[in-house]
Design a protein around this motif. Structure first.
Motif, mmCIF file in Angstrom:
data_model
loop_
_atom_site.group_PDB
_atom_site.id
_atom_site.type_symbol
_atom_site.label_atom_id
_atom_site.label_comp_id
_atom_site.label_asym_id
_atom_site.label_seq_id
_atom_site.Cartn_x
_atom_site.Cartn_y
_atom_site.Cartn_z
ATOM 1 N N GLU A 101 87.706 -13.803 -51.287
ATOM 2 C CA GLU A 101 88.192 -15.599 -51.775
ATOM 3 C C GLU A 101 88.811 -16.008 -50.084
ATOM 4 O O GLU A 101 88.667 -17.054 -49.484
ATOM 5 C CB GLU A 101 89.236 -15.294 -52.832
ATOM 6 C CG GLU A 101 88.756 -15.511 -53.813
ATOM 7 C CD GLU A 101 89.384 -14.855 -54.963
ATOM 8 O OE1 GLU A 101 89.847 -15.565 -56.341
ATOM 9 O OE2 GLU A 101 91.125 -14.891 -54.836
ATOM 10 N N LYS A 102 89.420 -14.997 -49.176
ATOM 11 C CA LYS A 102 90.261 -15.543 -48.206
ATOM 12 C C LYS A 102 89.027 -15.910 -47.025
ATOM 13 O O LYS A 102 88.726 -16.480 -46.087
ATOM 14 C CB LYS A 102 91.258 -14.447 -47.996
ATOM 15 C CG LYS A 102 92.473 -13.778 -48.641
ATOM 16 C CD LYS A 102 93.295 -13.458 -47.792
ATOM 17 C CE LYS A 102 94.601 -12.980 -48.573
ATOM 18 N NZ LYS A 102 96.019 -11.534 -47.995
ATOM 19 N N TRP A 103 87.806 -15.253 -46.769
ATOM 20 C CA TRP A 103 86.720 -14.727 -46.042
ATOM 21 C C TRP A 103 86.430 -16.031 -46.299
ATOM 22 O O TRP A 103 86.026 -16.905 -45.198
ATOM 23 C CB TRP A 103 86.167 -13.623 -46.285
ATOM 24 C CG TRP A 103 84.742 -14.061 -45.493
ATOM 25 C CD1 TRP A 103 84.465 -13.659 -44.194
ATOM 26 C CD2 TRP A 103 83.642 -14.833 -45.716
ATOM 27 N NE1 TRP A 103 83.393 -13.882 -43.943
ATOM 28 C CE2 TRP A 103 82.869 -14.585 -44.929
ATOM 29 C CE3 TRP A 103 83.064 -15.169 -47.162
ATOM 30 C CZ2 TRP A 103 81.731 -15.201 -44.649
ATOM 31 C CZ3 TRP A 103 81.709 -15.402 -47.028
ATOM 32 C CH2 TRP A 103 80.759 -15.189 -45.783
ATOM 33 N N LEU A 104 86.308 -16.780 -47.588
ATOM 34 C CA LEU A 104 85.391 -17.915 -48.012
ATOM 35 C C LEU A 104 86.400 -19.413 -48.099
ATOM 36 O O LEU A 104 85.616 -19.461 -46.389
ATOM 37 C CB LEU A 104 84.983 -17.891 -49.328
ATOM 38 C CG LEU A 104 84.351 -16.476 -50.376
ATOM 39 C CD1 LEU A 104 83.694 -17.047 -51.576
ATOM 40 C CD2 LEU A 104 82.626 -17.809 -49.325
ATOM 41 N N GLU A 105 87.995 -19.100 -47.726
ATOM 42 C CA GLU A 105 87.971 -19.823 -47.571
ATOM 43 C C GLU A 105 88.531 -20.307 -45.944
ATOM 44 O O GLU A 105 88.382 -21.630 -45.171
ATOM 45 C CB GLU A 105 89.590 -19.982 -48.172
ATOM 46 C CG GLU A 105 90.717 -21.140 -47.631
ATOM 47 C CD GLU A 105 92.105 -20.847 -48.191
ATOM 48 O OE1 GLU A 105 93.029 -21.982 -48.346
ATOM 49 O OE2 GLU A 105 91.915 -19.527 -49.261
ATOM 50 N N ASP A 106 88.534 -18.933 -45.005
ATOM 51 C CA ASP A 106 87.804 -19.217 -43.628
ATOM 52 C C ASP A 106 86.740 -19.897 -43.202
ATOM 53 O O ASP A 106 86.633 -20.508 -42.324
ATOM 54 C CB ASP A 106 88.215 -17.787 -43.167
ATOM 55 C CG ASP A 106 89.722 -17.129 -43.300
ATOM 56 O OD1 ASP A 106 91.155 -18.354 -43.134
ATOM 57 O OD2 ASP A 106 90.132 -15.949 -43.242
ATOM 58 N N LYS A 107 86.228 -19.871 -44.052
ATOM 59 C CA LYS A 107 84.216 -20.290 -43.672
ATOM 60 C C LYS A 107 83.831 -21.794 -44.038
ATOM 61 O O LYS A 107 84.294 -21.937 -43.304
ATOM 62 C CB LYS A 107 83.737 -18.633 -44.567
ATOM 63 C CG LYS A 107 82.308 -19.299 -44.146
ATOM 64 C CD LYS A 107 81.696 -18.139 -43.060
ATOM 65 C CE LYS A 107 80.382 -18.334 -42.544
ATOM 66 N NZ LYS A 107 79.939 -17.956 -40.588
ATOM 67 N N PHE A 108 84.717 -21.882 -44.916
ATOM 68 C CA PHE A 108 84.236 -23.028 -45.968
ATOM 69 C C PHE A 108 85.645 -23.855 -45.886
ATOM 70 O O PHE A 108 85.676 -25.329 -46.110
ATOM 71 C CB PHE A 108 84.112 -23.024 -47.239
ATOM 72 C CG PHE A 108 82.398 -22.441 -47.225
ATOM 73 C CD1 PHE A 108 81.421 -23.080 -46.369
ATOM 74 C CD2 PHE A 108 82.489 -20.537 -47.577
ATOM 75 C CE1 PHE A 108 79.770 -22.176 -47.100
ATOM 76 C CE2 PHE A 108 81.075 -20.292 -47.641
ATOM 77 C CZ PHE A 108 80.118 -20.556 -47.609
ATOM 78 N N MET A 116 82.608 -24.851 -54.629
ATOM 79 C CA MET A 116 82.651 -22.894 -56.519
ATOM 80 C C MET A 116 82.712 -24.028 -57.586
ATOM 81 O O MET A 116 82.128 -23.345 -58.330
ATOM 82 C CB MET A 116 84.058 -22.805 -55.859
ATOM 83 C CG MET A 116 84.765 -21.277 -54.461
ATOM 84 S SD MET A 116 83.182 -20.360 -54.719
ATOM 85 C CE MET A 116 83.839 -19.268 -56.240
ATOM 86 N N MET A 117 83.189 -24.855 -56.804
ATOM 87 C CA MET A 117 82.676 -26.241 -58.300
ATOM 88 C C MET A 117 81.708 -26.271 -58.653
ATOM 89 O O MET A 117 81.573 -26.368 -60.378
ATOM 90 C CB MET A 117 83.815 -27.083 -58.950
ATOM 91 C CG MET A 117 85.201 -26.822 -59.049
ATOM 92 S SD MET A 117 86.143 -25.857 -60.430
ATOM 93 C CE MET A 117 85.754 -26.845 -61.806
ATOM 94 N N VAL A 118 80.807 -26.709 -57.914
ATOM 95 C CA VAL A 118 79.488 -26.821 -58.201
ATOM 96 C C VAL A 118 78.695 -25.780 -58.366
ATOM 97 O O VAL A 118 77.740 -25.729 -59.477
ATOM 98 C CB VAL A 118 78.909 -27.741 -56.228
ATOM 99 C CG1 VAL A 118 77.658 -28.145 -57.394
ATOM 100 C CG2 VAL A 118 79.732 -28.739 -56.672
ATOM 101 N N PHE A 119 78.784 -24.739 -57.660
ATOM 102 C CA PHE A 119 77.903 -23.013 -58.472
ATOM 103 C C PHE A 119 78.960 -23.243 -59.323
ATOM 104 O O PHE A 119 77.939 -22.775 -60.415
ATOM 105 C CB PHE A 119 78.658 -22.388 -57.358
ATOM 106 C CG PHE A 119 78.166 -21.297 -57.981
ATOM 107 C CD1 PHE A 119 76.872 -20.868 -56.751
ATOM 108 C CD2 PHE A 119 78.836 -19.774 -58.570
ATOM 109 C CE1 PHE A 119 76.329 -19.744 -57.218
ATOM 110 C CE2 PHE A 119 78.168 -18.375 -58.217
ATOM 111 C CZ PHE A 119 76.484 -18.850 -58.081
ATOM 112 N N ALA A 120 79.451 -23.169 -60.136
ATOM 113 C CA ALA A 120 80.051 -22.960 -61.496
ATOM 114 C C ALA A 120 79.877 -23.350 -62.903
ATOM 115 O O ALA A 120 79.588 -23.135 -63.873
ATOM 116 C CB ALA A 120 82.091 -22.880 -61.103
#
Length: 322
Positions: A101-108, A116-120
């Motif tokens: 989750e930290k990697w995703l936050e740094d990336k996006f 994440m909401m669109v994907f979910a």
């Protein structure tokens, strides 16, 4: 009070949130969130829906589609606001993010939540379509093949409908066992009881609100149950295997959803305006389901509901349905 008759009927409605309630009136929408023992945060939501933008979506049977889309968009916006405020105030604990989750936050960055909401949402919709449309149809066909019983449009419609209702009830029962969802269901009860108190022209106090029942005929739960039952009726007009292709039946039923939604919306409006034997029969399954989706609220939750509804009651009485 067990009687559902009221002195007046209001167009004000709402939804339960995380540690809060959203109330929507004819002129404004307010979110109220419990941020401390003696603190309630309120914020007005700016929202322009399909029914406000386009006259087409205000037509009978069409307005149900526009209303459903608007309700989903508004509920999502309100839910995100309530979650942020509840976490900020410490009413809800925020879990420590994992390395992924930290990697995703740094990336996006700030786009992460939206992605994440669109994907979910995509995954959720695909799962719901498969579970509620294709699985019941597949299971019925499988049972007929195994037992060598001839397929029947009537029996298939009933089988599919009963299975859908059972899956829906099982889902909300499982949700009600979660502590976080139990509190949301309690806020749901507070919303209904407060609206009943207002419709009976009693002063909006905690003690007055507590007297009223938590089951309301215009609830979204009732709307969903009515749609499931309507699905059985409409299924009677869809061939077991259109053009000899079994999987076309659930596809056609998905395409009929706007019609189901439109009819269901009109029935809910009738149940909200009238109290007679016919409307009580229509509302009964949804009212029963509300025994799961609503729970008795505590005083703090009722205070939040009162705060929310007071903020959206118009001075000119434009919320009253004649």
């Amino acid at each position: 009070m067990s009687d559902t008759k009221t002195k007046k009927i209001t167009s004000i409605g709402g939804s339960a949130l995380i540690e809060g309630i959203m109330m929507r009136g004819p002129k404004k929408t307010t979110v109220a969130v419990r941020t401390g023992k003696d603190d309630i945060y309120t914020e007005d939501i700016t929202f322009e829906g399909l029914t406000q933008k386009y006259k087409f979506f205000r037509l009978p049977f069409i307005r149900g589609i526009g209303g459903l889309v608007d309700s989903m968009r508004l509920s999502y916006k309100s839910l995100m606001l309530s979650a942020d405020k509840a976490i900020e105030s410490g009413e809800v604990e925020e879990e420590e993010p994992s390395k992924f989750e930290k990697w995703l936050e740094d990336k996006f960055g700030d786009k992460l939540v939206k992605i994440m909401m669109v994907f979910a949402s995509i995954i959720g919709v695909a799962f719901a379509v498969g579970l509620f449309f294709f699985v019941p149809s597949f299971l019925y066909d499988l049972i007929c093949k195994v037992t060598s019983v001839a397929e029947s449009r009537l029996f298939k419609s009933v089988f599919e409908g009963v299975l859908k209702i059972a899956l829906f009830l099982l889902y909300i029962v499982l949700c009600s066992r979660m502590q976080e969802m139990k509190r949301v269901f309690q806020y749901h009860g507070a919303e209904h009881k407060t609206i009943f108190c207002y419709e009976n022209e009693e002063e909006l106090t905690v003690e007055n609100v507590k007297k009223f029942r938590r089951f309301h005929p215009r609830c979204g739960t009732s709307f969903l149950v009515i749609m499931l039952i309507l699905g059985i009726v409409l299924g009677l007009f869809v061939p077991v295997a259109p053009f000899g292709i079994g999987w076309l039946r659930p596809v056609i039923k998905i395409l009929l959803l706007p019609l189901t939604c439109g009819i269901g919306y009109e029935l809910i409006k009738i149940c909200g305006k009238h109290d007679n034997a016919f409307t009580r029969i229509i509302a009964a399954p949804g009212m029963w389901a509300q025994r799961i989706t609503t729970k008795e609220p505590d005083d703090d939750m009722i205070e939040v509901a009162i705060t929310a509804i007071k903020d959206v009651i118009p001075d000119d009485g434009s919320d009253i349905i004649k």
